[in-house]
Enzyme design. Structure first.
Site, short mmCIF file in Angstrom:
data_model
loop_
_atom_site.label_atom_id
_atom_site.label_comp_id
_atom_site.label_asym_id
_atom_site.label_seq_id
_atom_site.Cartn_x
_atom_site.Cartn_y
_atom_site.Cartn_z
N ASP A 180 12.53 0.38 -3.07
CA ASP A 180 11.52 0.58 -2.04
C ASP A 180 10.97 -0.80 -1.70
OD1 ASP A 180 9.29 1.09 -0.51
OD2 ASP A 180 8.32 2.44 -1.94
N LYS A 185 4.45 -2.54 7.46
CA LYS A 185 3.91 -3.70 6.76
C LYS A 185 4.56 -5.00 7.25
CE LYS A 185 2.40 -0.52 3.56
NZ LYS A 185 2.88 0.60 2.77
N TRP A 210 3.17 3.65 -5.91
CA TRP A 210 4.30 4.08 -5.07
C TRP A 210 5.49 4.49 -5.92
CZ3 TRP A 210 2.71 5.75 -0.77
CH2 TRP A 210 1.68 5.11 -0.07
#
Ligand SMILES: *Cc1c(COP(=O)(O)O)cnc(C)c1O
Length: 365
Positions: free
Chosen positions: A176, A200, A105
């Site tokens: 993030d 999530k 990511w």
């Protein structure tokens, strides 16, 4: 008692939601608060929906202790659109965007920033297949003016998580937090921007939470497309266009649920307990299970591990499936297994998995 046939859900995202949240949403589905319609059918400009949005902001503020220097936004485009919006808004032509690479990511975030401005990789653990988080001393900033420092707080695919965050005088820290927001207490004031796709730890997919320091807004350049400019969403309270109303509603219910559990502090203790069950089972296995992450960098959200052979991995996943465990295959980029144990995954699911792991190891050594 009604049997609900709920799976032991270890999906990486979208992932488990708290059962009481689903049940409340079900109860309110066809007639939300005497409106005679579902939340999905309400105008996003209605009083009822504004109350939902306000409640979500207030609850998040309370849970994370968000200071009034910061603004909460509910955006679309996932965490992935933030990879582009951040450099578009906050990376001036004479500045460098500093990125710490700790997994796929962060690589994706860097890839987008590279298209929009100057960047530098200021620390990386790629060489060791992202088994760990770099030491804070290893984060070395270049001499040029820094636009911001970007980190990924939890690496969903590799199963690592920052224990302490870097804090550099005068440098805006951006994180993030898609896969670990609200899993533990944090000091929001240390961050200039936090973003997280909801699917999530916060709710269903379709909403992205952004918590940003209002001061940053001064840095936004002229001429950005309206929807990609943070100022648009701040000015209109996330209601510039039609927001993902049902997602925001679900998110508000998840936040209420966290509050009912005792808040982030209580959730954090529970998360440590859940993660420990799995890591301890691996230790007990005397090398049958190998955790991917080094001990200091282990995540309490995504537990990644390998078995001695591919055949055993296949057998493990097959038997797990038969026993009702879902989502345990590792990401295709690293293989092995991964148990995602986000806030909504109950302790009992982790207990059951630990027992299964013990039994499988004993039967196959
Ligand atoms: C899942 C995930 C993303 C991608 O989120 P989308 O909402 O699908 O764009 C980004 N970063 C991290 C850390 C993630 O876990």
């Amino acid at each position: 008692m009604i049997t609900l046939n709920r799976a032991y859900n270890f999906n990486a995202g979208p992932s488990a939601l708290p059962l009481p949240v689903l049940q409340l949403a079900q109860e309110e589905l066809v007639n939300f608060k005497n409106t005679g319609m579902s939340v999905m059918e309400l105008s996003h400009r209605s009083k009822e929906f504004e109350d939902v949005l306000t409640h979500a902001k207030e609850t998040l503020t309370e849970l994370l202790n968000i200071p009034d220097t910061h603004e909460i936004l509910f955006l679309q485009g996932g965490a992935s659109l933030q990879f582009s919006m951040i450099p578009m808004n906050f990376l001036a032509p004479d500045q460098v965007g500093a990125y710490v690479l700790t997994g796929s990511w962060s690589e994706k975030a860097l890839k987008e920033a590279k298209k929009l401005g100057k960047t530098a990789v200021v620390a990386s653990t790629k060489e060791e297949n992202y088994r760990s988080i770099p030491a804070l001393d290893d984060v070395k900033l270049p001499k040029e003016e820094i636009g911001y420092l970007h980190i990924t707080s939890n690496n969903t695919i590799f199963g690592t998580q920052w224990a302490d965050y870097p804090s550099i005088e005068g440098v805006d820290l951006i994180a993030d937090m898609s896969s670990d927001i609200l899993c533990r207490q944090i000091d929001v004031s240390k961050f200039s921007l936090i973003y997280a796709g909801a699917q999530k730890n916060l709710g269903p997919s379709g909403v992205t939470v952004v918590i940003l320091k209002k001061e940053l807004l001064k840095r936004i350049p002229e001429g950005l497309p309206t929807m990609l400019n943070y100022e648009t969403h701040v000015k209109s309270n996330s209601l510039y266009n039609t927001p993902p109303t049902f997602g925001i509603y679900m998110l508000s219910l998840v936040l209420d649920w966290i509050k009912e559990q005792g808040g982030v502090k209580a959730i954090e203790a529970q998360n440590h307990k859940k993660a420990k069950l799995l890591y301890t089972s691996m230790e007990r296995s005397n090398g049958f299970y190998t955790p991917h992450a080094t001990e200091e960098s282990r995540s309490i959200m995504n537990v990644t591990f390998t078995l001695p052979t591919d055949e055993l991995t296949t057998a493990f996943l097959q038997q797990a499936k038969e026993k009702g465990f879902v989502g345990l295959a590792g990401h295709r980029s690293i293989g092995g297994c991964r148990a995602s144990i986000y806030n909504a995954v109950p302790l009992e699911a982790c207990e059951a998995l630990a027992v299964f792991m013990d039994e499988f190891a004993q039967a196959n050594v």
